[in-house]
Motif scaffolding. Structure first.
Motif, PDB file in Angstrom:
ATOM      1  N   LEU A 227       0.834  -1.192   0.000  1.00  0.00           N
ATOM      2  CA  LEU A 227       0.000   0.000   0.000  1.00  0.00           C
ATOM      3  C   LEU A 227       0.871   1.245   0.000  1.00  0.00           C
ATOM      4  O   LEU A 227       1.958   1.262   0.582  1.00  0.00           O
ATOM      5  CB  LEU A 227      -0.910   0.045   1.230  1.00  0.00           C
ATOM      6  N   ALA A 228       0.380   2.297  -0.646  1.00  0.00           N
ATOM      7  CA  ALA A 228       1.020   3.612  -0.602  1.00  0.00           C
ATOM      8  C   ALA A 228      -0.070   4.659  -0.773  1.00  0.00           C
ATOM      9  O   ALA A 228      -0.904   4.544  -1.681  1.00  0.00           O
ATOM     10  CB  ALA A 228       2.071   3.767  -1.697  1.00  0.00           C
ATOM     11  N   ARG A 229      -0.107   5.617   0.127  1.00  0.00           N
ATOM     12  CA  ARG A 229      -1.100   6.691   0.091  1.00  0.00           C
ATOM     13  C   ARG A 229      -2.527   6.141   0.013  1.00  0.00           C
ATOM     14  O   ARG A 229      -3.372   6.676  -0.691  1.00  0.00           O
ATOM     15  CB  ARG A 229      -0.822   7.647  -1.069  1.00  0.00           C
ATOM     16  N   GLY A 230      -2.751   5.044   0.734  1.00  0.00           N
ATOM     17  CA  GLY A 230      -4.094   4.495   0.830  1.00  0.00           C
ATOM     18  C   GLY A 230      -4.546   3.651  -0.337  1.00  0.00           C
ATOM     19  O   GLY A 230      -5.697   3.207  -0.370  1.00  0.00           O
ATOM     20  N   GLU A 231      -3.656   3.385  -1.295  1.00  0.00           N
ATOM     21  CA  GLU A 231      -4.027   2.613  -2.471  1.00  0.00           C
ATOM     22  C   GLU A 231      -3.069   1.442  -2.675  1.00  0.00           C
ATOM     23  O   GLU A 231      -1.936   1.470  -2.188  1.00  0.00           O
ATOM     24  CB  GLU A 231      -4.020   3.504  -3.721  1.00  0.00           C
ATOM     25  N   VAL A 232      -3.527   0.421  -3.396  1.00  0.00           N
ATOM     26  CA  VAL A 232      -2.665  -0.716  -3.715  1.00  0.00           C
ATOM     27  C   VAL A 232      -1.652  -0.276  -4.766  1.00  0.00           C
ATOM     28  O   VAL A 232      -2.015   0.136  -5.862  1.00  0.00           O
ATOM     29  CB  VAL A 232      -3.470  -1.917  -4.219  1.00  0.00           C
ATOM     30  N   LEU A 233      -0.383  -0.367  -4.398  1.00  0.00           N
ATOM     31  CA  LEU A 233       0.693   0.024  -5.307  1.00  0.00           C
ATOM     32  C   LEU A 233       1.178  -1.161  -6.128  1.00  0.00           C
ATOM     33  O   LEU A 233       1.474  -1.042  -7.324  1.00  0.00           O
ATOM     34  CB  LEU A 233       1.856   0.614  -4.502  1.00  0.00           C
ATOM     35  N   ALA A 234       1.279  -2.323  -5.492  1.00  0.00           N
ATOM     36  CA  ALA A 234       1.761  -3.527  -6.176  1.00  0.00           C
ATOM     37  C   ALA A 234       1.324  -4.748  -5.389  1.00  0.00           C
ATOM     38  O   ALA A 234       0.996  -4.655  -4.201  1.00  0.00           O
ATOM     39  CB  ALA A 234       3.287  -3.499  -6.300  1.00  0.00           C
ATOM     40  N   GLU A 235       1.339  -5.885  -6.068  1.00  0.00           N
ATOM     41  CA  GLU A 235       1.001  -7.137  -5.394  1.00  0.00           C
ATOM     42  C   GLU A 235       1.722  -8.284  -6.088  1.00  0.00           C
ATOM     43  O   GLU A 235       1.906  -8.274  -7.306  1.00  0.00           O
ATOM     44  CB  GLU A 235      -0.508  -7.378  -5.414  1.00  0.00           C
ATOM     45  N   GLY A 236       2.140  -9.260  -5.300  1.00  0.00           N
ATOM     46  CA  GLY A 236       2.825 -10.410  -5.863  1.00  0.00           C
ATOM     47  C   GLY A 236       3.683 -11.084  -4.820  1.00  0.00           C
ATOM     48  O   GLY A 236       3.520 -10.847  -3.613  1.00  0.00           O
ATOM     49  N   SER A 237       4.611 -11.924  -5.248  1.00  0.00           N
ATOM     50  CA  SER A 237       5.565 -12.535  -4.335  1.00  0.00           C
ATOM     51  C   SER A 237       6.578 -11.485  -3.897  1.00  0.00           C
ATOM     52  O   SER A 237       6.665 -10.389  -4.481  1.00  0.00           O
ATOM     53  CB  SER A 237       6.297 -13.679  -5.041  1.00  0.00           C
TER      54      SER A 237
END
Length: 257
Positions: A227-237
């Motif tokens: 998360l960054a600034r309340g939003e999903v920035l990235a996802e994964g391993s």
């Protein structure tokens, strides 16, 4: 890392467009999250990223402004914390929450009483309360605290207190365990011990954790949401998100080595 159930994308907990607005401020903004059954999923990000708010929304200590949360396919958006505990979601807190003057055994016994719907009958005869001892001792053994069963909880080293807190949550028989900063304030030897404990108890449970210690995240997590600034920035391993330049700039580059 934990083994995923049948290698499938069986989602146990999901959030869709999860949003929380405070006066003049959006702490969580349209977050989508899918946690697979049997996984260890980490929620990370720099300070102010919205992790704690998101965690409190998922565990219903805060009500979302908009969006939806589902557990095992059931909409739990409007439920209270006690209601989702009964469904099988149990959370821990950053600050260890144990009864310091009671023994380790008595702490776990209280959790068992709560799960079974009994009142906290400290005044009842010892033989009645002792009916909980066998199961309580089993939970204590599961977290490696058998030698401390009769010790006062307040006298335990910090890492052992966190292990006791996990034992009390396990007494509630959660299907999913949400851990809020489980390594916060720990010495390195305690970090190693509690990391091993989390890996061990994940064998037949799903775990979602907020954690700052990136070495712990890398070691334990099957999947990571940044998360960054309340939003999903990235996802994964961990391998994937640690190489994402946006993550490097927003999180790792912000001094969280």
């Amino acid at each position: 890392m934990s083994s995923l159930a049948n290698g499938t994308d069986d989602i146990i907990l999901s959030a869709k467009a999860l949003t929380k607005r405070f006066a003049g401020f959006i702490a969580v903004n349209g977050v989508d999250l899918n946690v697979r059954r049997g996984s260890i999923h980490a929620l990370i990000g720099p300070n102010g990223a919205g992790k704690t708010t998101c965690f409190n929304l998922l565990t219903k200590f805060l009500q979302p402004t908009s969006g939806a949360i589902r557990f095992n396919g059931r909409d739990i958006t409007a439920l209270a914390p006690a209601a989702i505990t009964r469904l099988g979601i149990v959370r821990s807190f950053q600050i260890s929450a144990v009864f310091p003057r009671l023994t380790v055994l008595e702490n776990v016994r209280i959790a068992l009483q709560r799960r079974r719907g009994d009142s906290f009958d400290f005044w009842r005869p010892q033989r009645v309360l002792s009916a909980y001892d066998e199961e309580a001792l089993s939970r204590i053994e599961e977290v490696g605290l058998t030698p401390f069963a009769n010790a006062a909880a307040g006298e335990l080293p910090y890492g052992r207190k966190r292990a006791l807190e996990i034992a009390t949550t396990l007494a509630l028989e959660p299907e999913m365990l949400l851990l809020d900063e489980p390594m916060a304030g720990m010495a390195q030897e305690d970090v190693a011990r509690v990391s091993a404990l989390i890996r061990r108890i994940s064998a037949n449970r799903t775990i979602l954790m907020v954690e700052h210690n990136l070495s712990v995240v890398a070691d334990l997590s099957d999947r990571i949401t940044v998360l960054a600034r309340g939003e999903v920035l990235a996802e994964g391993s961990y391998g994937e998100v640690s190489k994402d330049q946006r993550v490097v700039e927003a999180y790792i580059g912000a001094g969280h080595e």
